[in-house]
Each structure stands twice: as structure tokens, then as C-alpha cells.
Design a protein around this motif. Structure first.
Motif, mmCIF file in Angstrom:
data_model
loop_
_atom_site.group_PDB
_atom_site.id
_atom_site.type_symbol
_atom_site.label_atom_id
_atom_site.label_comp_id
_atom_site.label_asym_id
_atom_site.label_seq_id
_atom_site.Cartn_x
_atom_site.Cartn_y
_atom_site.Cartn_z
ATOM 1 N N UNK A 1 0.854 -1.196 0.000
ATOM 2 C CA UNK A 1 0.000 0.000 0.000
ATOM 3 C C UNK A 1 0.886 1.241 0.000
ATOM 4 N N UNK A 2 0.517 2.222 -0.847
ATOM 5 C CA UNK A 2 1.216 3.504 -0.858
ATOM 6 C C UNK A 2 0.250 4.587 -0.416
ATOM 7 N N UNK A 3 0.485 5.152 0.756
ATOM 8 C CA UNK A 3 -0.368 6.210 1.291
ATOM 9 C C UNK A 3 0.487 7.464 1.422
ATOM 10 N N UNK A 4 0.052 8.537 0.770
ATOM 11 C CA UNK A 4 0.801 9.789 0.867
ATOM 12 C C UNK A 4 0.827 10.264 2.322
ATOM 13 N N UNK A 5 1.920 10.865 2.754
ATOM 14 C CA UNK A 5 2.007 11.292 4.167
ATOM 15 C C UNK A 5 0.912 12.246 4.615
ATOM 16 N N UNK A 6 0.320 12.981 3.677
ATOM 17 C CA UNK A 6 -0.739 13.927 4.058
ATOM 18 C C UNK A 6 -2.120 13.291 4.077
ATOM 19 N N UNK A 8 -5.217 10.809 5.221
ATOM 20 C CA UNK A 8 -5.726 10.304 6.501
ATOM 21 C C UNK A 8 -6.565 9.062 6.204
ATOM 22 N N UNK A 9 -6.111 7.924 6.701
ATOM 23 C CA UNK A 9 -6.808 6.661 6.459
ATOM 24 C C UNK A 9 -7.176 6.044 7.804
ATOM 25 N N UNK A 10 -8.481 5.856 8.005
ATOM 26 C CA UNK A 10 -8.947 5.288 9.269
ATOM 27 C C UNK A 10 -8.386 3.884 9.475
ATOM 28 N N UNK A 11 -8.021 3.581 10.719
ATOM 29 C CA UNK A 11 -7.580 2.231 11.064
ATOM 30 C C UNK A 11 -8.711 1.213 10.954
ATOM 31 N N UNK A 12 -9.948 1.709 10.939
ATOM 32 C CA UNK A 12 -11.103 0.814 10.830
ATOM 33 C C UNK A 12 -11.441 0.463 9.382
ATOM 34 N N UNK A 13 -10.889 1.216 8.437
ATOM 35 C CA UNK A 13 -11.164 0.949 7.026
ATOM 36 C C UNK A 13 -10.449 -0.335 6.597
#
Length: 251
Positions: A1-6, A8-13
Motif C-alpha cells: 500500500x502507498x499512502x501519501x504522508x498527508x 488520513x486513512x482510518x484504522x477501521x477501514x
């Protein structure tokens, strides 16, 4: 997974490890995103929906959601969803595989959308609209649902498979557009349109069978049904079925 540092991804997703998420995007709690999906910048995915049914937003595999798009929870999309920019889709929308939504299009929720439906830009879809498989909807088309606005009455439009609705047309509440029908540009459709019929004008009037229209490529072949000659972007198995049906009709 690549998530940009800015981002916001919920831990519940529930987000597959192969998903890419762009800058400043928010992924809320009640979300399921399948493999190899790409989500652009400044999107909101799974916005809480008080009018939903509590189910998650489900995005199928190999989807592409472009920047500034907003999807509410309680909707489901099959594989290979593709959007333009600044798309909004509200709760309780159910769409099949291969759904394409053009830039600035707006689906107001409580809608059923079939397989490989294609919206160009600036399409507005009122609540309780049903669009079946392989339908084409061109720019600035509006599907309405209130027969005497403003009211609490909603009568959704139904569009049957293989229909094509040309640019800047308005479809009034409760209207059914038949299978393989063609709605001409800038039309106001106030009553049902039959299968494989042409409707044009304000108000739209019947102009005959779609098979009477010829391709402007010098071949003099019928332009409709369009599936007999236009195959770009469709599964090979589906195209094979279409071609087989043409051969059977010619024998």
C-alpha cells in the motif's frame, strides 16, 4: 500500500495492501477498498451518511478514483470503477463492473446502475434512477425525479440496456427509456420511449427506428444497434457474444 504522508486513512477501514492513496485524501471508517485501486488527491472516501443503511462503501478491484471526488458510505461498486475529477456519489448507490463517471458528475444516491455504464462529464442523476447495462450518457444530461417540485414525491427514471442519451437532454420523472433507444441532443423526454426508437425534441417525439440511422464512415452500415460495430473497452467475452448475435441475424 502507498499512502501519501498527508492522507488520513482510518484504522477501521478495510483497505487492500496494493491500494494507492494520494495527497490530502481522507478514507473514513466504514470503507472496503479492493486490490490495485488508485485514489487521487483531495478525495473523501466513505463519508458518513445518516440516510444510508449502515453498510460500508465498497470499491471493487482495479478502480481509479480521480482527484477531489467524494463517495459516501452505504454504496457498492464493482470492479474497474473509473471516475473523472470532482465526482460526487451519495449513499445507497449500487453499480456493476466497469462503471465510468465523467468529471463533475453527480449521483444523488438510492440508484441502481448496471454493468459497463458510461457517463460523460456533468451528468446529474436524481435519486431512484435505474440504469441498466451498457448504457451511454453524454455530457449535461439530467435525470429528474420530482414530478411537481418541490415535493416529497419521487418517481425515478428507468433506462434500459444499450440506450444512448445525447448531450444536454433532460429526462422527466417516471419515464422509461427503452432498450437500445436513442435520445437526440437537447431533448426533453416527457413520456416513455420504446425499444430501439429515436426520440428527439422539446418535448421529445418519436422519429422512427434507430436502425434507420447510418454510420457516417462511408460504409452505409446501420449505426444502431451500436454494439454491432463499437467494442472499445468492453470484455472480449462480451464482444464475442455481440458478434455471434450479428452473424446469427445475418444467416
Amino acid at each position: 500500500m502507498t499512502i501519501h504522508p498527508t492522507a488520513i486513512v482510518s484504522n477501521s477501514a478495510n483497505v487492500h495492501s496494493s491500494v494507492d492513496i494520494g495527497p490530502f485524501t481522507i478514507v473514513y471508517d466504514n470503507v472496503e477498498i479492493a486490490e490495485d485501486t488508485v485514489i487521487g488527491s483531495n478525495c473523501e472516501i466513505g463519508v458518513p451518511a445518516p440516510l444510508g443503511d449502515g453498510s460500508p462503501l465498497r470499491i471493487g478491484a482495479n478502480s481509479v478514483i480521480r482527484s477531489h471526488s467524494v463517495f459516501y458510505e452505504s454504496s457498492t461498486f464493482g470492479e474497474r470503477l473509473v471516475t473523472g475529477h470532482r465526482v460526487t456519489v451519495r449513499e445507497l448507490t449500487r453499480a456493476g463492473n466497469g462503471f465510468q463517471i465523467g468529471t463533475l458528475s453527480d449521483v444523488q444516491g438510492h440508484c441502481k446502475i448496471g454493468e459497463f455504464v458510461r457517463f460523460h462529464s456533468n451528468v446529474h442523476v436524481g435519486q431512484h434512477t435505474t440504469i441498466e447495462d451498457y448504457v451511454w450518457v453524454f455530457p449535461y444530461v439530467v435525470f429528474t425525479n420530482d414530478p411537481h417540485p418541490p415535493s416529497e414525491v419521487m418517481k425515478g427514471v428507468r433506462v434500459k440496456s444499450y440506450a444512448a442519451i445525447a448531450t444536454m437532454s433532460t429526462i422527466l420523472p417516471g419515464v422509461t427509456i427503452g432498450e437500445g433507444a436513442l435520445i437526440g441532443a437537447c431533448s426533453a423526454v416527457v413520456k416513455d420511449v420504446g425499444d430501439h426508437r429515436i426520440a428527439v425534441g422539446n418535448p421529445a417525439r418519436d422519429r422512427g427506428e434507430t436502425s434507420a440511422i447510418k454510420l457516417q464512415d462511408g460504409s452505409d452500415r446501420p449505426a444502431y444497434p451500436w454494439k454491432h460495430h463499437f467494442h472499445r473497452g468492453y470484455p472480449e467475452s462480451t464482444v464475442a457474444q455481440w458478434l455471434s448475435s450479428v452473424q446469427e441475424s445475418e444467416n
